[in-house]
Motif scaffolding. Structure first.
Motif, PDB file in Angstrom:
ATOM      1  N   PRO A 234      -5.464  16.684  -1.614  1.00 60.67           N
ATOM      2  CA  PRO A 234      -5.365  18.113  -1.931  1.00 60.67           C
ATOM      3  C   PRO A 234      -5.762  18.371  -3.384  1.00 60.67           C
ATOM      4  O   PRO A 234      -5.417  17.596  -4.282  1.00 60.67           O
ATOM      5  CB  PRO A 234      -3.888  18.434  -1.691  1.00 60.67           C
ATOM      6  CG  PRO A 234      -3.394  17.351  -0.790  1.00 60.67           C
ATOM      7  CD  PRO A 234      -4.178  16.133  -1.144  1.00 60.67           C
TER       8      PRO A 234
ATOM      9  N   THR B  47      -6.548  22.107  -4.694  1.00 55.78           N
ATOM     10  CA  THR B  47      -6.071  23.427  -5.125  1.00 55.78           C
ATOM     11  C   THR B  47      -4.571  23.564  -4.865  1.00 55.78           C
ATOM     12  O   THR B  47      -3.968  22.770  -4.119  1.00 55.78           O
ATOM     13  CB  THR B  47      -6.830  24.527  -4.379  1.00 55.78           C
ATOM     14  OG1 THR B  47      -6.530  24.442  -2.975  1.00 55.78           O
ATOM     15  CG2 THR B  47      -8.331  24.391  -4.586  1.00 55.78           C
ATOM     16  N   GLN B  48      -3.977  24.583  -5.463  1.00 51.61           N
ATOM     17  CA  GLN B  48      -2.556  24.850  -5.278  1.00 51.61           C
ATOM     18  C   GLN B  48      -2.249  25.141  -3.809  1.00 51.61           C
ATOM     19  O   GLN B  48      -1.224  24.681  -3.273  1.00 51.61           O
ATOM     20  CB  GLN B  48      -2.133  26.034  -6.154  1.00 51.61           C
ATOM     21  CG  GLN B  48      -0.654  26.384  -6.103  1.00 51.61           C
ATOM     22  CD  GLN B  48       0.220  25.306  -6.730  1.00 51.61           C
ATOM     23  OE1 GLN B  48      -0.269  24.447  -7.479  1.00 51.61           O
ATOM     24  NE2 GLN B  48       1.518  25.331  -6.425  1.00 51.61           N
ATOM     25  N   GLU B  49      -3.142  25.870  -3.157  1.00 52.50           N
ATOM     26  CA  GLU B  49      -2.925  26.208  -1.748  1.00 52.50           C
ATOM     27  C   GLU B  49      -2.942  24.950  -0.882  1.00 52.50           C
ATOM     28  O   GLU B  49      -2.136  24.815   0.054  1.00 52.50           O
ATOM     29  CB  GLU B  49      -4.008  27.181  -1.273  1.00 52.50           C
ATOM     30  CG  GLU B  49      -3.930  28.572  -1.875  1.00 52.50           C
ATOM     31  CD  GLU B  49      -4.460  28.618  -3.302  1.00 52.50           C
ATOM     32  OE1 GLU B  49      -5.075  27.601  -3.741  1.00 52.50           O
ATOM     33  OE2 GLU B  49      -4.257  29.641  -3.979  1.00 52.50           O
ATOM     34  N   GLU B  50      -3.848  24.042  -1.173  1.00 52.37           N
ATOM     35  CA  GLU B  50      -3.918  22.796  -0.400  1.00 52.37           C
ATOM     36  C   GLU B  50      -2.665  21.957  -0.596  1.00 52.37           C
ATOM     37  O   GLU B  50      -2.143  21.373   0.368  1.00 52.37           O
ATOM     38  CB  GLU B  50      -5.164  22.005  -0.816  1.00 52.37           C
ATOM     39  CG  GLU B  50      -6.474  22.649  -0.373  1.00 52.37           C
ATOM     40  CD  GLU B  50      -7.685  21.906  -0.878  1.00 52.37           C
ATOM     41  OE1 GLU B  50      -8.785  22.134  -0.348  1.00 52.37           O
ATOM     42  OE2 GLU B  50      -7.537  21.092  -1.815  1.00 52.37           O
ATOM     43  N   TRP B  51      -2.140  21.919  -1.813  1.00 55.01           N
ATOM     44  CA  TRP B  51      -0.911  21.168  -2.080  1.00 55.01           C
ATOM     45  C   TRP B  51       0.280  21.793  -1.339  1.00 55.01           C
ATOM     46  O   TRP B  51       1.104  21.082  -0.752  1.00 55.01           O
ATOM     47  CB  TRP B  51      -0.626  21.115  -3.577  1.00 55.01           C
ATOM     48  CG  TRP B  51      -1.337  19.996  -4.282  1.00 55.01           C
ATOM     49  CD1 TRP B  51      -2.334  20.099  -5.185  1.00 55.01           C
ATOM     50  CD2 TRP B  51      -1.078  18.595  -4.116  1.00 55.01           C
ATOM     51  NE1 TRP B  51      -2.725  18.850  -5.617  1.00 55.01           N
ATOM     52  CE2 TRP B  51      -1.963  17.907  -4.969  1.00 55.01           C
ATOM     53  CE3 TRP B  51      -0.191  17.862  -3.344  1.00 55.01           C
ATOM     54  CZ2 TRP B  51      -1.980  16.516  -5.060  1.00 55.01           C
ATOM     55  CZ3 TRP B  51      -0.214  16.472  -3.432  1.00 55.01           C
ATOM     56  CH2 TRP B  51      -1.108  15.808  -4.278  1.00 55.01           C
ATOM     57  N   GLU B  52       0.357  23.074  -1.357  1.00 54.04           N
ATOM     58  CA  GLU B  52       1.472  23.749  -0.670  1.00 54.04           C
ATOM     59  C   GLU B  52       1.380  23.555   0.838  1.00 54.04           C
ATOM     60  O   GLU B  52       2.409  23.364   1.509  1.00 54.04           O
ATOM     61  CB  GLU B  52       1.465  25.229  -1.026  1.00 54.04           C
ATOM     62  CG  GLU B  52       1.872  25.514  -2.475  1.00 54.04           C
ATOM     63  CD  GLU B  52       1.822  26.990  -2.819  1.00 54.04           C
ATOM     64  OE1 GLU B  52       1.377  27.782  -1.957  1.00 54.04           O
ATOM     65  OE2 GLU B  52       2.212  27.347  -3.947  1.00 54.04           O
ATOM     66  N   ALA B  53       0.161  23.569   1.379  1.00 56.12           N
ATOM     67  CA  ALA B  53      -0.004  23.342   2.812  1.00 56.12           C
ATOM     68  C   ALA B  53       0.410  21.918   3.184  1.00 56.12           C
ATOM     69  O   ALA B  53       1.061  21.690   4.222  1.00 56.12           O
ATOM     70  CB  ALA B  53      -1.443  23.603   3.212  1.00 56.12           C
ATOM     71  N   GLU B  54       0.070  20.962   2.343  1.00 53.69           N
ATOM     72  CA  GLU B  54       0.458  19.565   2.596  1.00 53.69           C
ATOM     73  C   GLU B  54       1.970  19.393   2.510  1.00 53.69           C
ATOM     74  O   GLU B  54       2.584  18.671   3.314  1.00 53.69           O
ATOM     75  CB  GLU B  54      -0.236  18.656   1.576  1.00 53.69           C
ATOM     76  CG  GLU B  54      -0.165  17.184   1.892  1.00 53.69           C
ATOM     77  CD  GLU B  54      -1.025  16.777   3.068  1.00 53.69           C
ATOM     78  OE1 GLU B  54      -0.655  15.796   3.769  1.00 53.69           O
ATOM     79  OE2 GLU B  54      -2.061  17.425   3.295  1.00 53.69           O
TER      80      GLU B  54
ATOM     81  N   GLU C 268       4.203  21.682   3.102  1.00 51.57           N
ATOM     82  CA  GLU C 268       4.808  22.343   4.257  1.00 51.57           C
ATOM     83  C   GLU C 268       4.774  21.439   5.483  1.00 51.57           C
ATOM     84  O   GLU C 268       5.711  21.423   6.283  1.00 51.57           O
ATOM     85  CB  GLU C 268       4.085  23.659   4.546  1.00 51.57           C
ATOM     86  CG  GLU C 268       4.406  24.776   3.568  1.00 51.57           C
ATOM     87  CD  GLU C 268       5.891  25.132   3.555  1.00 51.57           C
ATOM     88  OE1 GLU C 268       6.513  25.115   4.652  1.00 51.57           O
ATOM     89  OE2 GLU C 268       6.421  25.410   2.471  1.00 51.57           O
TER      90      GLU C 268
END
Length: 489
Positions: free
Chosen positions: A166, A168-175, A177
């Protein structure tokens, strides 16, 4: 000067011409005196002399020319045969010279081929040792991943796409979750922050990424060296098996991780703590140890060929003969046999350590040498585990006890092997003696490190060092076996 016909035939043409001239002069000078007895009349004598001289000279000259011609023909035939003989000898000499040149060229070609093959072996050997080092690093990182409880942070397996983390911040948050949906977060890490998740994600990601790097670092050089002819058919088959084992190792790793993500499997093990199956962990670690040892063995065989100098072999045979005369119990065959047994014990103890790690058995009875106040604790057998022998693999107390026993037996075997080697030290090569001494030193350090790790409740640094120590000990044992292989029987 008087020469008969046979004498004239023996002369060379140059000498024969000179002899002819001298002979004619002698005939001319001697003819008048020979004719004086046959006539008193000077006129008749003079006339007769003139006629006779001419006739006699012509006959003598004709005879002499005949002899010269015959002599020249024989001389030519003689020297023709001599020239033929010389020519044959020269031809033979030239043929011998050509053969010698061809032999020298063949020897040079063979020497060049051997040199090229030796260089190729060195390159392949260094590449295998480098690959072995990568596998060793992966084992160490795997141990840290287990000790930091990071192995369940990545909840899916994507062999190709998974190489990209991951960003980006969005990719990290998705991972993050996705991780929250599994038992480890719900039971152990509830309330974990994203930064804390990144820490455990780092170790699992590093472990998997290194596995991919090893695959690439092994496959492409393997194909290149195979194409160059540096790898023979026998070694190619063995390395192909190692490569397939490496590929299977990735699948086995995911199979292990999956056992810690499945709620049903966790409940079947009768544990409230989400962790991977100790059986699958031992299989994963054991497979990695086998791949590591195979690469180390093949690499050592190419970088350090199994050949001692004739002088060293003679010296070792003489020492062995002296030991036989002294009726010593030491033999090279026994040394090899005991070394194999010690190596097997080292591997078995390491696999026992995998069960200790899988069950967190290092966190019970943190005392030594006794377990609590007893040598054998009362709860060594859990009656709930059926059949009873499964306690050796599923009960933390039993697993720690057997690891202690195996470690003690292994260390005692190393001490005995060192003493046996010291008894026959003169029959061992310097490298074999060095490997034996290193085995004793690393074994002692590993025992001390294991005890310290247990008494300090298994900190990550000591736990990782202890696992690295087991790998180092197995490496030294493999090195010793390789050096013993060189020794004469």
């Amino acid at each position: 000067m008087v020469l008969n016909k046979a004498g004239l035939r023996c002369l060379k043409p140059s000498l024969f011409k000179q002899t002819k001239s001298n002979l004619i002069n002698n005939i001319i000078s001697s003819t008048p005196s020979r004719l004086s007895t046959f006539s008193k009349n000077n006129n008749i004598k003079q006339i007769f002399n003139n006629n006779i001289n001419n006739n006699y000279i012509l006959q003598s000259s004709s005879k002499l020319n005949e002899i010269i011609s015959l002599n020249n023909n024989k001389y030519k035939r003689f020297y023709s045969n001599e020239n033929k003989t010389n020519s044959n000898e020269q031809t033979k000499q030239e043929e011998e010279k050509i053969n010698n040149d061809n032999n020298n060229n063949n020897n040079n070609n063979n020497s060049n081929e051997e040199t090229e093959q030796s260089i190729g072996n060195k390159k392949v050997g260094k590449w295998l040792l480098f690959s072995c080092g990568l596998v060793g690093a992966m084992i160490v990182i795997g141990g840290i991943t287990r000790l930091t409880e990071s192995g369940l942070s990545i909840v899916d397996w994507k062999p190709v796409v998974g190489a990209i983390p991951p960003i980006t911040q969005e990719e990290w948050e998705a991972e993050f979750e996705k991780y929250k949906q599994f038992p480890e977060y719900k039971r152990l890490n509830m309330g974990m922050t994203l930064s804390e998740f990144k820490e455990i994600f780092f170790w699992e990601y590093s472990h998997r990424l290194l596995g991919r790097v090893i695959g690439v670092a092994f496959f492409f050089p393997f194909m290149w060296y195979l194409k160059k002819g540096y790898i023979n058919r026998s070694l190619a088959k063995k390395l192909s098996i190692v490569f397939l084992m490496g590929g299977a190792q990735g699948a086995l790793g995911w199979y292990m991780v999956k056992s810690g993500l499945d709620e049903k499997l966790i409940q079947d093990r009768g544990s409230d703590i989400p962790r991977v199956s100790q059986y699958r962990l031992a299989a994963h670690l054991g497979s990695a140890f086998v791949i590591y040892t195979a690469l180390l063995w093949f690499g050592l065989g190419l970088v350090r060929p199994s050949a001692l100098s004739p002088a060293m072999i003679s010296k070792l045979k003489s020492a062995m003969s002296t030991l036989r005369q002294q009726k010593s119990s030491f033999t090279i065959e026994k040394m090899k046999k005991y070394s194999h047994q010690v190596s097997g014990l080292i591997f078995l103890t390491a696999m026992s350590g995998a069960f200790v790690a899988g069950l967190d058995a290092g966190l019970v009875y943190n005392t030594f040498p006794k377990m609590g106040h007893q040598w054998i604790p009362d709860d060594i057998i859990n009656p709930k585990i059926k059949p009873a022998y499964k306690n050796m693999f599923e009960h933390d107390v039993t697993v720690q006890f057997q690891h202690r026993v195996l470690a003690t037996i292994t260390y005692g075997s190393i001490l005995a092997l060192s003493a046996f080697a010291y008894r026959g030290r003169l029959a061992l090569s310097p490298r074999a003696r060095l490997a034996t001494n290193c085995l004793l030193a690393v074994g002692t350090a590993q025992v001390a490190l294991g005890i310290t790790t247990l008494l300090t409740f298994v900190p990550v640094s000591l736990g990782a060092a202890h696992q690295t120590g087991s790998l180092t000990l197995l490496s030294v044992a493999t090195w010793l076996l390789h050096e013993l292989k060189k020794l004469p029987k």
